[in-house]
Design an enzyme around this catalytic site. Structure first.
Site, PDB file in Angstrom:
ATOM      1  N   HIS A 180      -2.366   5.394  -5.579  1.00  0.00           N
ATOM      2  CA  HIS A 180      -3.698   6.039  -5.558  1.00  0.00           C
ATOM      3  C   HIS A 180      -3.605   7.531  -5.237  1.00  0.00           C
ATOM      4  O   HIS A 180      -4.363   8.069  -4.419  1.00  0.00           O
ATOM      5  CB  HIS A 180      -4.625   5.333  -4.555  1.00  0.00           C
ATOM      6  N   LYS A 226       0.836  -1.208   0.000  1.00  0.00           N
ATOM      7  CA  LYS A 226       0.000   0.000   0.000  1.00  0.00           C
ATOM      8  C   LYS A 226       0.868   1.255   0.000  1.00  0.00           C
ATOM      9  O   LYS A 226       2.068   1.220   0.260  1.00  0.00           O
ATOM     10  CB  LYS A 226      -0.909   0.006   1.245  1.00  0.00           C
ATOM     11  N   ILE A 242     -13.450   2.869  -3.621  1.00  0.00           N
ATOM     12  CA  ILE A 242     -13.113   3.922  -2.641  1.00  0.00           C
ATOM     13  C   ILE A 242     -11.621   4.279  -2.685  1.00  0.00           C
ATOM     14  O   ILE A 242     -11.237   5.402  -2.366  1.00  0.00           O
ATOM     15  CB  ILE A 242     -13.524   3.474  -1.213  1.00  0.00           C
ATOM     16  N   ASP A 243     -10.769   3.334  -3.126  1.00  0.00           N
ATOM     17  CA  ASP A 243      -9.326   3.641  -3.120  1.00  0.00           C
ATOM     18  C   ASP A 243      -8.984   4.775  -4.087  1.00  0.00           C
ATOM     19  O   ASP A 243      -7.950   5.426  -3.952  1.00  0.00           O
ATOM     20  CB  ASP A 243      -8.475   2.391  -3.414  1.00  0.00           C
TER      21      ASP A 243
HETATM   22  N1  LIG Z   1     -10.976  -1.301  -2.148  1.00  0.00           N
HETATM   23  C1  LIG Z   1     -10.055  -2.182  -2.465  1.00  0.00           C
HETATM   24  O1  LIG Z   1      -9.468  -2.838  -1.625  1.00  0.00           O
HETATM   25  C2  LIG Z   1      -9.714  -2.392  -3.906  1.00  0.00           C
HETATM   26  C3  LIG Z   1      -8.945  -3.478  -4.315  1.00  0.00           C
HETATM   27  C4  LIG Z   1      -8.709  -3.647  -5.685  1.00  0.00           C
HETATM   28  C5  LIG Z   1      -9.214  -2.745  -6.616  1.00  0.00           C
HETATM   29  N2  LIG Z   1      -9.938  -1.684  -6.140  1.00  0.00           N
HETATM   30  C6  LIG Z   1     -10.529  -0.703  -7.042  1.00  0.00           C
HETATM   31  O2  LIG Z   1     -11.678  -1.238  -7.675  1.00  0.00           O
HETATM   32  C7  LIG Z   1     -11.994  -0.384  -8.778  1.00  0.00           C
HETATM   33  C8  LIG Z   1     -12.304  -1.226 -10.002  1.00  0.00           C
HETATM   34  O3  LIG Z   1     -11.104  -1.834 -10.459  1.00  0.00           O
HETATM   35  P1  LIG Z   1     -11.088  -2.791 -11.730  1.00  0.00           P
HETATM   36  O4  LIG Z   1      -9.756  -3.418 -11.767  1.00  0.00           O
HETATM   37  O5  LIG Z   1     -12.298  -3.621 -11.753  1.00  0.00           O
HETATM   38  O6  LIG Z   1     -11.152  -1.715 -12.917  1.00  0.00           O
HETATM   39  P2  LIG Z   1     -11.579  -1.999 -14.430  1.00  0.00           P
HETATM   40  O7  LIG Z   1     -10.946  -0.922 -15.221  1.00  0.00           O
HETATM   41  O8  LIG Z   1     -11.321  -3.403 -14.802  1.00  0.00           O
HETATM   42  O9  LIG Z   1     -13.153  -1.804 -14.391  1.00  0.00           O
HETATM   43  C9  LIG Z   1     -13.751  -0.581 -14.133  1.00  0.00           C
HETATM   44  C10 LIG Z   1     -15.020  -0.501 -14.918  1.00  0.00           C
HETATM   45  O10 LIG Z   1     -15.688   0.734 -14.580  1.00  0.00           O
HETATM   46  C11 LIG Z   1     -16.389   1.100 -15.736  1.00  0.00           C
HETATM   47  N3  LIG Z   1     -16.898   2.471 -15.625  1.00  0.00           N
HETATM   48  C12 LIG Z   1     -16.235   3.648 -15.780  1.00  0.00           C
HETATM   49  N4  LIG Z   1     -17.097   4.675 -15.622  1.00  0.00           N
HETATM   50  C13 LIG Z   1     -18.314   4.121 -15.343  1.00  0.00           C
HETATM   51  C14 LIG Z   1     -19.600   4.649 -15.091  1.00  0.00           C
HETATM   52  N5  LIG Z   1     -19.830   5.970 -15.106  1.00  0.00           N
HETATM   53  N6  LIG Z   1     -20.636   3.805 -14.855  1.00  0.00           N
HETATM   54  C15 LIG Z   1     -20.437   2.462 -14.854  1.00  0.00           C
HETATM   55  N7  LIG Z   1     -19.230   1.902 -15.087  1.00  0.00           N
HETATM   56  C16 LIG Z   1     -18.183   2.714 -15.344  1.00  0.00           C
HETATM   57  C17 LIG Z   1     -15.372   0.899 -16.855  1.00  0.00           C
HETATM   58  O11 LIG Z   1     -15.987   0.861 -18.132  1.00  0.00           O
HETATM   59  C18 LIG Z   1     -14.796  -0.455 -16.445  1.00  0.00           C
HETATM   60  O12 LIG Z   1     -15.462  -1.550 -17.051  1.00  0.00           O
HETATM   61  C19 LIG Z   1     -10.769   0.537  -8.932  1.00  0.00           C
HETATM   62  O13 LIG Z   1     -11.023   1.782  -8.320  1.00  0.00           O
HETATM   63  C20 LIG Z   1      -9.701  -0.192  -8.171  1.00  0.00           C
HETATM   64  O14 LIG Z   1      -8.665   0.671  -7.753  1.00  0.00           O
HETATM   65  C21 LIG Z   1     -10.168  -1.493  -4.828  1.00  0.00           C
END
Ligand SMILES: NC(=O)c1ccc[n+]([C@@H]2O[C@H](COP(=O)([O-])OP(=O)(O)OC[C@H]3O[C@@H](n4cnc5c(N)ncnc54)[C@H](O)[C@@H]3O)[C@@H](O)[C@H]2O)c1
Length: 364
Positions: free
Chosen positions: A96, A75, A268-269
């Site tokens: 992030h 992190k 949220i990240d």
């Molecule tokens: N909280 C945690 O512990 C944790 C862990 C891993 C990843 N994440 C986060 O999860 C999130 C998703 O990651 P991912 O790897 O799936 O990304 P990704 O790029 O594979 O998928 C994101 C999706 O969001 C869609 N999108 C963008 N704008 C949109 C909107 N207005 N309405 C609907 N969909 C929309 C995109 O088209 C895409 O398909 C990221 O913010 C990532 O950093 C958080």
């Protein structure tokens, strides 16, 4: 190169950036590794395992940060680690920065060369270092959501799969990317009724071919409002790489879910996808808004450190090796994906969307 791996400082964060097997690969190439005492314990790797691989175990955070060329962690650096930033240092981890202006400023002031895992992008548009953690977080979002829906945890008392004469729970997932896909497969596996929204028609088509029982819709303010109303579990899995998450879920949409429903905001990240999202820690992960339970933890994969460490370290090792072998200047020429990952260089922000999110100047 001298490479350092500290023990993670974020609340209940027990992943570790390099496994003993990964350390051995680096050592065989002539690099040396300093590991902070106990860094691997939460992922079931002992100091002895690292010592046997040829690493040196050091007792303090200062020793691991101060004596290395390349610092690798999971992190973003904790406040207690800012004091070790310096111009010769190369940092490689999740950053992030779009949602962390103070950290961004410190990295820039101290001219750290910082590569962000989450921005590393291959020529086919994949984010290979974010992917493994998005898979884990997507799966966990349904487990955490199902747990919070239990009545003793304040939830509606709804079982995802339902039972005879009792309908399954309704789950809406915003985002059909890596995390959204994993959440969808897990929710379906538990018998829920699932709807997925995304702005990409292509991703929705692919998803509905794979899971014919899933309802899909293009994400607009109308479909989002419809997808939230009365739903038991809402998952936020939206991403625009490098940028702050767009806040597409309004407070009104959250209210429309009704009391004791659950919202898990995986995104949220990067700032969160709802007007009501604010980051929480694993030791106190939830809060209520209009009776809706919000779970907004930035390091969800820390709940399964063994699994998460194995998955993450496997993906990062080839890039750590390249960075150690070539150094930043050469790797930027030989590995274009690392150019995307480079976020701070010589006191400048080198990711355009991050710079825009922070309102800071961008430099190519
Ligand atoms: N909280 C945690 O512990 C944790 C862990 C891993 C990843 N994440 C986060 O999860 C999130 C998703 O990651 P991912 O790897 O799936 O990304 P990704 O790029 O594979 O998928 C994101 C999706 O969001 C869609 N999108 C963008 N704008 C949109 C909107 N207005 N309405 C609907 N969909 C929309 C995109 O088209 C895409 O398909 C990221 O913010 C990532 O950093 C958080």
């Amino acid at each position: 190169m001298q490479i350092g791996v500290p023990r993670e400082r974020k609340t209940l964060e027990q992943r570790v950036a390099i496994t003993p097997a990964g350390a051995l690969s680096l050592i065989k190439l002539g690099h040396s590794l300093l590991i902070e005492q106990g860094a691997g314990e939460g992922s079931s790797f002992t100091d002895k395992d690292y010592r046997e691989a040829g690493c040196k175990i050091v007792k303090t955070l200062a020793e691991v940060w101060s004596n290395v060329d390349l610092l690798v962690k999971v992190k973003e650096p904790d406040l207690s680690e800012f004091q070790f930033f310096r111009p010769e240092l190369i940092l490689f981890d999740f950053l992030h920065l779009a949602s962390l202006p103070e950290l961004a400023q410190e990295l820039l002031n101290n001219k750290v060369t910082a590569f962000a895992y989450e921005n590393l992008k291959t020529s086919d548009g994949r984010l290979p270092l974010l992917e493994p953690m998005s898979v884990v977080a997507g799966k966990l979002s349904i487990l955490n959501g199902a747990h919070l829906l239990l009545s003793q945890h304040g939830g509606r008392g709804v079982l995802l799969g339902g039972a005879a004469a009792a309908p399954p729970a309704k789950v809406t997932i915003i985002g059909a990317g890596i995390a959204g896909h994993a959440a969808c497969a897990t929710a379906l596996g538990m018998g829920a009724q699932v709807t997925v929204l995304d702005i990409s028609a292509e991703k929705l088509t692919k998803l509905s071919h794979e899971f014919p029982n899933v309802q899909t819709a293009l994400s607009t303010s109308e479909s989002l409002a419809h997808g939230c109303a009365g739903v038991d579990l809402l998952i936020g899995a939206v991403l625009i790489p490098g940028a702050s998450t767009p806040r597409i879920i309004t407070a009104e949409m959250i209210r429309s879910m009704g009391p004791r429903a659950v919202f898990v905001d995986i995104s949220i990240d990067q700032g969160g996808c709802s007007e009501t999202s604010r980051a929480t820690m694993l030791d106190n992960p939830t809060y209520l808004v209009d009776g809706v339970i919000h779970y907004c933890v930035c390091n969800m994969p820390a709940q399964t450190p063994r699994t998460s460490t194995l998955a993450l370290a496997e993906a990062t090792l080839p890039y750590i090796i390249k960075l150690a072998e070539q150094g930043p200047a050469k790797i930027l020429r030989s590995a274009p994906e690392m150019k995307h990952a480079l976020t701070c260089f010589h006191g400048k922000l080198t990711n355009k969307l991050t710079a825009e999110a922070l309102g800071m100047p961008y430099s190519k």
